[in-house]
Design an enzyme around this catalytic site. Sequence first.
Site: not given
Length: 552
Positions: A211, A217, A273-274, A359, A390, A514
């Site tokens: 965005k 990253e 973003g999410r 978030e 399990h 960051k």
Amino acid sequence: MNAASRTKLNQTPEWAALAKHREELDGTHLRELFAQQPDRGAACTLRVGELTVDYSKNLVTDRTLRLLRELAAATGVAELRDAMFRGEKINTTEDRAVLHTALRAPRDAVIEVDGENVVPGVHAVLDKMTAFCEQVRAGEWTGHTGRPVKNIVNIGIGGSDLGPAMAYEVLRSCTDRSLTLRFVSNVDGADLHEAVRDLDPAETLFVIASKTFTTIETITNATSARDWLLTELKAGQEAVAKHFVALSTNAEKVEEFGIDTANMFEFWDWVGGRYSYDSAIGLSLMIAVGPDRFREMLDGFHLVDEHFRTAPAEENVPLLLGLLGVWYGNFFDAQSHAVLPYSHYLSKFPAYLQQLDMESNGKSVDRDGDPVEWQTGPVVWGTPGTNGQHAYYQLIHQGTKMIPADFIGFAAPVHDLLPGLIAQHDLLMANFFAQTQALAFGRTPDEVRAEGVPEELVPHKTFPGNHPTTTILADRLTPSVLGQLIALYEHKVFVQGAIWNIDSFDQWGVELGKVLAKRIEPLLTGDEGTEAERLDSSTAALVSAYRTLRGR
Ligand code: F6P
């Protein structure tokens, strides 16, 4: 409702009534609730789109739900919802509208931000994505050497990765299996290395999804991907145009990176973003499943948007799910919420929901900036159900913690390789139904004794039950059903944020890490050593040990 004029949540009469009701309900077992209401299963089931939502195995009565709805009314959930759909700037700390719902609005809808209808722009981008995807899928998008693109590597992180990566797994059965799709997010070079090591660069397209187009990253991985491509192809910068496209709101940075803005698919600052994978961020997914399936998915989202916007409170499923979370988090002190899909295709769904929920609602100050005096977002976690059975289900069944859980299952499998595999589906779903039954009703000491279990083992083999679950059942995991599921959770998160009076649409909490990483990086690589005086003693010692191990 104006946040500033709000009475503190825990000082409202509705909150007090719920606290009192919680005390009255203490000790009530789901076994009793089912005994008192013979048709509880059917009576406590709602439908939205193709989703059947059975909430009967929750620790609620009609009165609980009425009180919770009164809390929602008192805290202005519906008003905030309407403001969101209208395009008002409800993300106050970023002064932005919150309009992911516009991304799936029909062509003729009118939704205005600052007096401008945003819907034509949404459809223009969808049309551009469609044309591009059709070219790629037809083998008409060729790389620098003239060979058609067959591999797509999506580089992005957080909301620019989790949604399309999850949905690609979910919709595998609809994908063009002649295309290879990979998702790279981690700044650990291993991620990119493993994604490209066996790919032919001449046939590889990188989709850079960011965005802001400043996320370190993503830009680091994109730069390494560009280096790899140009080195392998022995080509110059001119090759980038055929092998890189961008999904972003930031044309300037895209251009700076060297991507032709003609190959940029835009979205807008009013898409969080999410909440973005049904925007241009879904391009890789659209290439994989094709534009028609992608649009079916958008229709699924829209269907639940409309339900959330218009359904009465008693039938409103996202409202219900949000209220149940408030009930357990604020009145039972439940710290986490499990999401347990009984579909292998939904493997990445809990990870996607983690960002969506945590978030959004991992906040500890209210919309006015005052500390909240109540629990906010839960820890969201889960994996496909049978694997979980399990691993960690023991703790849910017999541990000391309350873990409300959503069970998501489907009547029909989407795979059809072997008749035997289809038959396996009944076994999968038998587990699905058995688990919520066991969690709700448990097994009493008397039932255990009746099975001839020796007395000393009775406590160990007793299941207390009374563990709340919600069951979401659909026919098949289609693109539309996926859209319906995601929208359901998006709006659930919204409801909770509205009640808690927090801004569910900012994410300042990810900033500090960051900033500090940027400060620490030169200390790892530079000549000035650890500059211990600038670091705390723990971090300084760790950085120093790292440098020693790296021979610096
Ligand atoms: O994790 C913080 C965050 O800002 C997320 O909200 C976002 O989805 C992610 O980083 C990626 O951001 P971008 O799409 O700008 O690269």
